[in-house]
Structure formats: C-alpha cells, structure tokens
Design a protein around this motif. Structure first.
Motif, short mmCIF file in Angstrom:
data_model
loop_
_atom_site.label_atom_id
_atom_site.label_comp_id
_atom_site.label_asym_id
_atom_site.label_seq_id
_atom_site.Cartn_x
_atom_site.Cartn_y
_atom_site.Cartn_z
N GLY A 249 0.83 -1.19 0.00
CA GLY A 249 0.00 0.00 0.00
C GLY A 249 0.87 1.24 0.00
O GLY A 249 2.00 1.22 0.51
N TRP A 250 0.38 2.33 -0.56
CA TRP A 250 1.17 3.55 -0.62
C TRP A 250 0.26 4.76 -0.46
O TRP A 250 -0.89 4.77 -0.87
CB TRP A 250 1.98 3.64 -1.91
N THR A 251 0.82 5.76 0.20
CA THR A 251 0.11 7.01 0.45
C THR A 251 0.94 8.16 -0.10
O THR A 251 2.16 8.21 0.13
CB THR A 251 -0.12 7.22 1.96
N VAL A 252 0.30 9.05 -0.83
CA VAL A 252 0.96 10.23 -1.38
C VAL A 252 0.50 11.45 -0.59
O VAL A 252 -0.70 11.73 -0.51
CB VAL A 252 0.64 10.41 -2.88
N PHE A 253 1.47 12.16 -0.01
CA PHE A 253 1.20 13.37 0.75
C PHE A 253 1.58 14.59 -0.09
O PHE A 253 2.31 14.49 -1.07
CB PHE A 253 2.01 13.39 2.05
N GLY A 254 1.09 15.75 0.35
CA GLY A 254 1.43 16.99 -0.32
C GLY A 254 2.84 17.46 -0.03
O GLY A 254 3.65 16.75 0.58
N THR A 255 3.13 18.67 -0.43
CA THR A 255 4.48 19.22 -0.34
C THR A 255 5.04 19.17 1.07
O THR A 255 6.21 18.83 1.27
CB THR A 255 4.48 20.68 -0.85
N GLU A 256 4.23 19.48 2.06
CA GLU A 256 4.70 19.52 3.44
C GLU A 256 4.70 18.15 4.10
O GLU A 256 5.17 17.99 5.22
CB GLU A 256 3.84 20.48 4.26
N GLY A 257 4.14 17.17 3.42
CA GLY A 257 4.13 15.81 3.97
C GLY A 257 3.11 15.56 5.05
O GLY A 257 3.23 14.57 5.79
N ASP A 258 2.10 16.41 5.16
CA ASP A 258 1.12 16.24 6.22
C ASP A 258 -0.32 16.11 5.70
O ASP A 258 -1.22 15.77 6.45
CB ASP A 258 1.19 17.40 7.23
N THR A 259 -0.54 16.37 4.43
CA THR A 259 -1.88 16.28 3.85
C THR A 259 -1.93 15.14 2.86
O THR A 259 -1.13 15.10 1.91
CB THR A 259 -2.25 17.59 3.14
N VAL A 260 -2.85 14.19 3.07
CA VAL A 260 -2.98 13.05 2.17
C VAL A 260 -3.63 13.51 0.87
O VAL A 260 -4.71 14.08 0.87
CB VAL A 260 -3.82 11.93 2.81
N ARG A 261 -2.95 13.24 -0.25
CA ARG A 261 -3.48 13.62 -1.56
C ARG A 261 -4.14 12.43 -2.26
O ARG A 261 -5.12 12.61 -2.97
CB ARG A 261 -2.35 14.18 -2.43
N THR A 262 -3.60 11.24 -2.08
CA THR A 262 -4.18 10.05 -2.68
C THR A 262 -3.56 8.82 -2.04
O THR A 262 -2.50 8.89 -1.42
CB THR A 262 -3.95 10.03 -4.21
N ARG A 263 -4.26 7.71 -2.18
CA ARG A 263 -3.78 6.42 -1.67
C ARG A 263 -4.00 5.35 -2.72
O ARG A 263 -4.87 5.48 -3.59
CB ARG A 263 -4.52 6.01 -0.39
N GLY A 264 -3.21 4.29 -2.63
CA GLY A 264 -3.39 3.17 -3.54
C GLY A 264 -2.76 1.92 -2.98
O GLY A 264 -2.09 1.94 -1.93
#
Length: 221
Positions: free
Chosen positions: A162-177
């Motif tokens: 599983g993988w999680t993509v965060f925004g620039t600051e690394g604290d906001t989840v943008r997408t998961r897969g």
C-alpha cells in the motif's frame, strides 16, 4: 617469596607451552547466500531536467518481514525463514532505494530522494510505503532423501504494498493506492530467481505510483 616467584615463573612457562599446543579451528566457508534487489536496473543514466520531485519516507514493514532472512509462505498461516538465503541489506532501505531508482526512470519524474533527505531539498509530493507481502509462495522443497530426478515444485512471488501520497509539506494526504503483483514459475529452491521476480514487482509499483501522480497533476491543472 622466592618459592612463590618460582611457582609463578613455572606457571607462565606452562601457559606458553599450552598456547603453543592449542590448534585453532580453521575458518569454514559460509553456506549462506546473500541477495540484493535492483538486479534488473539498467545502466541508463538519462535524467529528467524537469518533472516531479518526490521524497520517500521510511517504509513500514510487518515484523515478520523485518528480518535478514528471505521469507517464503507455504500456506495461509505458515511461513518459513530461509536460514541460508539472506538479504544483503535491510529490506526497508532496499525497497526505498530500488523504488527511487525505478521512479526516476519514469517519464515526468525528475528525482526521488530517500530518507535521510538532503538538507534544504523540497518536494512536490512525499510517498510512504506500507508493505503487506514481499515473499515467495509455494510448497516446501523436496527433502534430502528424495531422488535427484524428482522435479522441483514451483510457486510464485508475491508483493502487496500500500502507498500514500502526501502533499508538499508531507502532512496532507493527496491520494492512496495499493499495488498487488505476482510472478508465476518460481522453482522453490531458486532464491536468485525469487529476488528477480520481486524486482519485477517493484517496477510495477513505480509505474502504478507514476500513473496516479499523473492523474493527480491533471486534476490540479
């Protein structure tokens, strides 16, 4: 005092004699084989001058995979630790290293940095892996008493990450897969082949993440 001194001198001579007679065992060659991920990476040095800059956090591994020995699964609940077949580096950093190299080979990605990140570097996205399966699956190999002409049973490699993509600051989840991939045709005694098949799965993982990032970028434009 003279008697004590003579006794000490005699004891010292006896110690030297014993040391000279002791024969240290000859070091034996190790039967252990070590393996590295990334064997299918080509020598292509092409670098994207523009594109996404990614930061890879430390992967999260289940405890049974956080071990030097390569793991095989022989049933839903039975696992085996291959005593003589080991990773040449810790699995978590190895996954990050190979994923970063695979991502940098994808179009639209300029760089992928693994932790610890260079000071002052900035990212477009931060990626976190959660490893669920990364192993071989198949029956037990034939025992030592089995005839040499008995065929080696086959299994398959298995990767579920599983993988999680965060925004620039690394604290906001943008997408998961989640990426699931297997390669069939693994002879259960051939651990070099198993590692090569798991390498192929990591290429698929990089492609999945790349595709999702491209979709995310199109939505934001």
């Amino acid at each position: 005092m003279r008697r004590i001194g003579l006794c000490l001198f005699a004891a010292a001579l006896m110690g030297l004699f014993l040391v000279g007679c002791v024969q240290l065992p000859t070091p034996r060659p190790s039967n252990t084989s070590y393996y590295l991920l990334g064997s299918d990476l080509s020598a292509d040095t092409t670098v994207e001058m523009s594109g996404l800059r990614l930061g890879l956090r430390k992967p999260r591994l289940p405890e049974y995979l956080d071990t030097p020995t390569i793991v095989t699964r022989r049933g839903p609940n039975e696992i085996h630790f291959a005593e003589f077949h080991r990773w040449g580096e810790d699995l978590g950093p190895a996954l990050n290293r190979v994923l970063a190299l695979n991502l940098e080979k994808q179009s639209g990605i300029q760089s992928a940095e693994v932790v610890p990140w260079p000071r002052g570097v900035g990212f477009d996205y931060v990626v976190q892996l959660r490893v669920l399966r990364f192993e071989g699956v198949g029956p037990a190999p034939p025992g030592p008493d089995v005839d040499d002409d008995v065929p080696i049973p086959e299994g398959h490699s298995q990767m579920i990450i599983g993988w999680t993509v965060f925004g620039t600051e690394g604290d906001t989840v943008r997408t998961r897969g989640i990426t699931r991939h297997r390669e069939d045709g693994w002879p259960v005694t051939d651990f070099a082949d198993l590692v090569a098949k798991l390498d192929t799965s990591l290429v698929v993982l990089a492609e999945d993440i790349r595709d999702r990032l491209q979709t995310l970028e199109r939505k934001e434009q």
